[in-house]
Design a protein around this motif. Structure first.
Motif, PDB file in Angstrom:
ATOM      1  N   VAL A  17       4.034  -8.296  -4.891  1.00  0.00           N
ATOM      2  CA  VAL A  17       5.438  -7.885  -4.963  1.00  0.00           C
ATOM      3  C   VAL A  17       6.242  -8.787  -4.026  1.00  0.00           C
ATOM      4  N   ALA A  18       7.469  -9.094  -4.392  1.00  0.00           N
ATOM      5  CA  ALA A  18       8.356  -9.888  -3.537  1.00  0.00           C
ATOM      6  C   ALA A  18       8.899  -8.972  -2.441  1.00  0.00           C
ATOM      7  N   ILE A  19       8.621  -9.307  -1.202  1.00  0.00           N
ATOM      8  CA  ILE A  19       9.017  -8.431  -0.088  1.00  0.00           C
ATOM      9  C   ILE A  19      10.533  -8.298  -0.005  1.00  0.00           C
ATOM     10  N   SER A  20      11.263  -9.372  -0.214  1.00  0.00           N
ATOM     11  CA  SER A  20      12.718  -9.354  -0.080  1.00  0.00           C
ATOM     12  C   SER A  20      13.389  -8.470  -1.124  1.00  0.00           C
ATOM     13  N   ALA A  21      12.670  -8.136  -2.206  1.00  0.00           N
ATOM     14  CA  ALA A  21      13.248  -7.308  -3.267  1.00  0.00           C
ATOM     15  C   ALA A  21      13.120  -5.814  -2.974  1.00  0.00           C
ATOM     16  N   LEU A  22      12.375  -5.463  -1.913  1.00  0.00           N
ATOM     17  CA  LEU A  22      12.134  -4.059  -1.600  1.00  0.00           C
ATOM     18  C   LEU A  22      13.212  -3.497  -0.681  1.00  0.00           C
ATOM     19  N   MET A  23      13.380  -2.179  -0.737  1.00  0.00           N
ATOM     20  CA  MET A  23      14.302  -1.517   0.173  1.00  0.00           C
ATOM     21  C   MET A  23      13.759  -1.606   1.600  1.00  0.00           C
ATOM     22  N   PRO A  24      14.631  -1.767   2.592  1.00  0.00           N
ATOM     23  CA  PRO A  24      14.189  -1.962   3.979  1.00  0.00           C
ATOM     24  C   PRO A  24      13.245  -0.876   4.485  1.00  0.00           C
ATOM     25  N   GLN A  25      13.451   0.377   4.067  1.00  0.00           N
ATOM     26  CA  GLN A  25      12.604   1.473   4.563  1.00  0.00           C
ATOM     27  C   GLN A  25      11.173   1.392   4.053  1.00  0.00           C
ATOM     28  N   LEU A  26      10.922   0.527   3.077  1.00  0.00           N
ATOM     29  CA  LEU A  26       9.566   0.367   2.549  1.00  0.00           C
ATOM     30  C   LEU A  26       8.799  -0.747   3.258  1.00  0.00           C
ATOM     31  N   ILE A  27       9.445  -1.448   4.151  1.00  0.00           N
ATOM     32  CA  ILE A  27       8.794  -2.545   4.878  1.00  0.00           C
ATOM     33  C   ILE A  27       8.347  -2.016   6.231  1.00  0.00           C
ATOM     34  N   LYS A  28       7.038  -1.770   6.368  1.00  0.00           N
ATOM     35  CA  LYS A  28       6.485  -1.097   7.548  1.00  0.00           C
ATOM     36  C   LYS A  28       5.883  -2.099   8.541  1.00  0.00           C
ATOM     37  N   THR A  29       6.544  -3.210   8.721  1.00  0.00           N
ATOM     38  CA  THR A  29       6.069  -4.205   9.681  1.00  0.00           C
ATOM     39  C   THR A  29       7.262  -4.907  10.300  1.00  0.00           C
ATOM     40  N   GLU A  30       7.100  -5.348  11.541  1.00  0.00           N
ATOM     41  CA  GLU A  30       8.147  -6.115  12.214  1.00  0.00           C
ATOM     42  C   GLU A  30       7.877  -7.608  12.141  1.00  0.00           C
ATOM     43  N   VAL A  31       6.805  -7.988  11.454  1.00  0.00           N
ATOM     44  CA  VAL A  31       6.501  -9.410  11.279  1.00  0.00           C
ATOM     45  C   VAL A  31       7.575 -10.028  10.382  1.00  0.00           C
ATOM     46  N   PRO A  32       8.239 -11.097  10.808  1.00  0.00           N
ATOM     47  CA  PRO A  32       9.313 -11.701   9.989  1.00  0.00           C
ATOM     48  C   PRO A  32       8.777 -12.279   8.678  1.00  0.00           C
ATOM     49  N   PHE A  33       9.620 -12.245   7.664  1.00  0.00           N
ATOM     50  CA  PHE A  33       9.230 -12.791   6.357  1.00  0.00           C
ATOM     51  C   PHE A  33      10.415 -13.526   5.754  1.00  0.00           C
ATOM     52  N   SER A  34      10.120 -14.440   4.836  1.00  0.00           N
ATOM     53  CA  SER A  34      11.162 -15.215   4.161  1.00  0.00           C
ATOM     54  C   SER A  34      11.395 -14.654   2.769  1.00  0.00           C
ATOM     55  N   ASP A  35      12.388 -15.174   2.079  1.00  0.00           N
ATOM     56  CA  ASP A  35      12.672 -14.727   0.711  1.00  0.00           C
ATOM     57  C   ASP A  35      11.525 -15.043  -0.238  1.00  0.00           C
ATOM     58  N   ASP A  36      10.705 -16.015   0.132  1.00  0.00           N
ATOM     59  CA  ASP A  36       9.604 -16.420  -0.754  1.00  0.00           C
ATOM     60  C   ASP A  36       8.298 -15.662  -0.474  1.00  0.00           C
ATOM     61  N   ASP A  37       8.243 -14.918   0.615  1.00  0.00           N
ATOM     62  CA  ASP A  37       7.001 -14.226   0.969  1.00  0.00           C
ATOM     63  C   ASP A  37       6.708 -13.073   0.008  1.00  0.00           C
ATOM     64  N   LYS A  38       5.428 -12.914  -0.271  1.00  0.00           N
ATOM     65  CA  LYS A  38       4.973 -11.867  -1.186  1.00  0.00           C
ATOM     66  C   LYS A  38       3.921 -11.001  -0.496  1.00  0.00           C
ATOM     67  N   ALA A  39       3.795  -9.774  -0.952  1.00  0.00           N
ATOM     68  CA  ALA A  39       2.750  -8.863  -0.474  1.00  0.00           C
ATOM     69  C   ALA A  39       1.790  -8.607  -1.622  1.00  0.00           C
TER      70      ALA A  39
ATOM     71  N   LEU B 141       0.845  -1.187   0.000  1.00  0.00           N
ATOM     72  CA  LEU B 141       0.000   0.000   0.000  1.00  0.00           C
ATOM     73  C   LEU B 141       0.879   1.235   0.000  1.00  0.00           C
ATOM     74  N   ASN B 142       0.599   2.161  -0.918  1.00  0.00           N
ATOM     75  CA  ASN B 142       1.349   3.420  -0.996  1.00  0.00           C
ATOM     76  C   ASN B 142       2.859   3.155  -1.044  1.00  0.00           C
ATOM     77  N   LYS B 143       3.252   2.183  -1.870  1.00  0.00           N
ATOM     78  CA  LYS B 143       4.652   1.826  -2.108  1.00  0.00           C
ATOM     79  C   LYS B 143       5.354   1.233  -0.889  1.00  0.00           C
ATOM     80  N   SER B 144       4.583   0.769   0.083  1.00  0.00           N
ATOM     81  CA  SER B 144       5.159   0.158   1.281  1.00  0.00           C
ATOM     82  C   SER B 144       4.437  -1.137   1.603  1.00  0.00           C
ATOM     83  N   VAL B 145       5.103  -2.003   2.376  1.00  0.00           N
ATOM     84  CA  VAL B 145       4.522  -3.284   2.784  1.00  0.00           C
ATOM     85  C   VAL B 145       4.054  -3.210   4.234  1.00  0.00           C
ATOM     86  N   TYR B 146       2.846  -3.688   4.477  1.00  0.00           N
ATOM     87  CA  TYR B 146       2.272  -3.766   5.821  1.00  0.00           C
ATOM     88  C   TYR B 146       1.818  -5.201   6.065  1.00  0.00           C
ATOM     89  N   TYR B 147       1.551  -5.508   7.332  1.00  0.00           N
ATOM     90  CA  TYR B 147       0.985  -6.809   7.672  1.00  0.00           C
ATOM     91  C   TYR B 147      -0.282  -6.585   8.473  1.00  0.00           C
TER      92      TYR B 147
END
Length: 281
Positions: A29-51, A11-17
């Motif tokens: 979108v593949a979460i692991s491919a995004l810049m860290p500042q765009l990940i707005k959640t502390e929920v852990p994710f793997s390389d395969d997780d998608k938003a 949402l709005n170029k960022s990932v939430y949970y």
């Protein structure tokens, strides 16, 4: 009410949970491919997780409910309104025969503190005028055109000549923020609107350019989500509204204070200002 699912969403170029409308998504979108500042959640994710990506016109997530309310608080503060009374919706709900959704209740708490937003040929309906039609709660009208929130899935529809239309790419309930900002700017004593020129006109991600241009003058309202539109503000008493479609761009600036207004207009912005003040709507 929209069917909700819990997981990662974009949402709005960022990932939430959290919970998101399960049937109002398209792609991911593949979460692991995004810049860290765009990940707005502390929920852990793997390389395969998608938003999942949400349609532009989708039911509010919890993140949007919070930002919708906080965004309106900031906008009204810029207009000099800081006190909001609690509203009893019992009579309206009894008259309509439904329980009003959360976003409607948030909106009308703010509308109850402001004059003028329920007046004119293009306006919000007053709480007493709020009605249902074709499965929508009608909250806004533009002459004979009605705008409503779907009772079933939380999306926004438009009724023209008695026929309700819904598009995945249209605005969701942040539509209300757009109209409040424009109408509030138009009601301010110092107002200008113009056409953006130069590099900013076709910039695909204009937020950073606007931040640089208005440093020390206006901030970007981060709580606002709408593709192509950006709200700028100063809690000292000014609002701005920027709109771009990738080919052309417009801007509108309003202020309650003349010195602040002149300071904002002195920013190094390539713009052709209109000679006439914006029309009241």
């Amino acid at each position: 009410m929209a069917k909700m699912k819990k997981g990662f969403y974009f949402l709005n170029k960022s990932v939430y949970y959290g919970e998101y409308p399960a049937e109002q998504t398209s792609g991911w979108v593949a979460i692991s491919a995004l810049m860290p500042q765009l990940i707005k959640t502390e929920v852990p994710f793997s390389d395969d997780d998608k938003a999942v990506r949400l349609f532009e016109n989708h039911a509010f997530t919890e993140r949007e409910f919070l930002d919708f309310e906080r965004g309106l608080e900031i906008i009204f503060k810029c207009a000099g309104i800081t006190e909001f009374k609690e509203i009893d919706f019992t009579a309206a709900e009894k008259r309509l025969g439904i329980s009003l959704p959360r976003e409607i209740k948030i909106l009308y708490r703010f509308l109850g503190a402001a004059g003028g937003l329920t007046e004119g040929t293009e306006r919000f309906l007053s709480l007493d005028e709020l009605c249902t039609d074709g499965g929508y709660i009608v909250f806004y009208r533009i002459k004979r055109t009605l705008v409503g929130l779907s009772v079933d899935n939380g999306t926004v529809g438009i009724c023209r000549k008695g026929v309700w239309e819904y598009s995945k790419g249209d605005e969701n309930f942040f539509y209300a923020v757009n109209r409040i900002v424009v109408k509030t700017i138009c009601s301010m004593p110092f107002v200008k609107e113009g056409k953006i020129m130069g590099a900013l006109r076709a910039e695909l991600s204009p937020q950073n350019m606007l931040r640089e241009i208005f440093t020390g003058r206006l901030d970007i309202l981060e709580e606002y989500y709408q593709y192509g539109n950006i709200v700028l503000y100063s809690e000292d008493g000014a609002l701005g509204w920027f709109r771009s479609n990738g080919f052309s761009a417009d801007i509108m600036i309003g202020s309650r204070d003349e010195a602040l207004f002149e300071k904002i207009l002195s920013a190094k912005l390539e713009v052709k200002w209109s000679g006439a003040p914006p029309k009241k709507i």
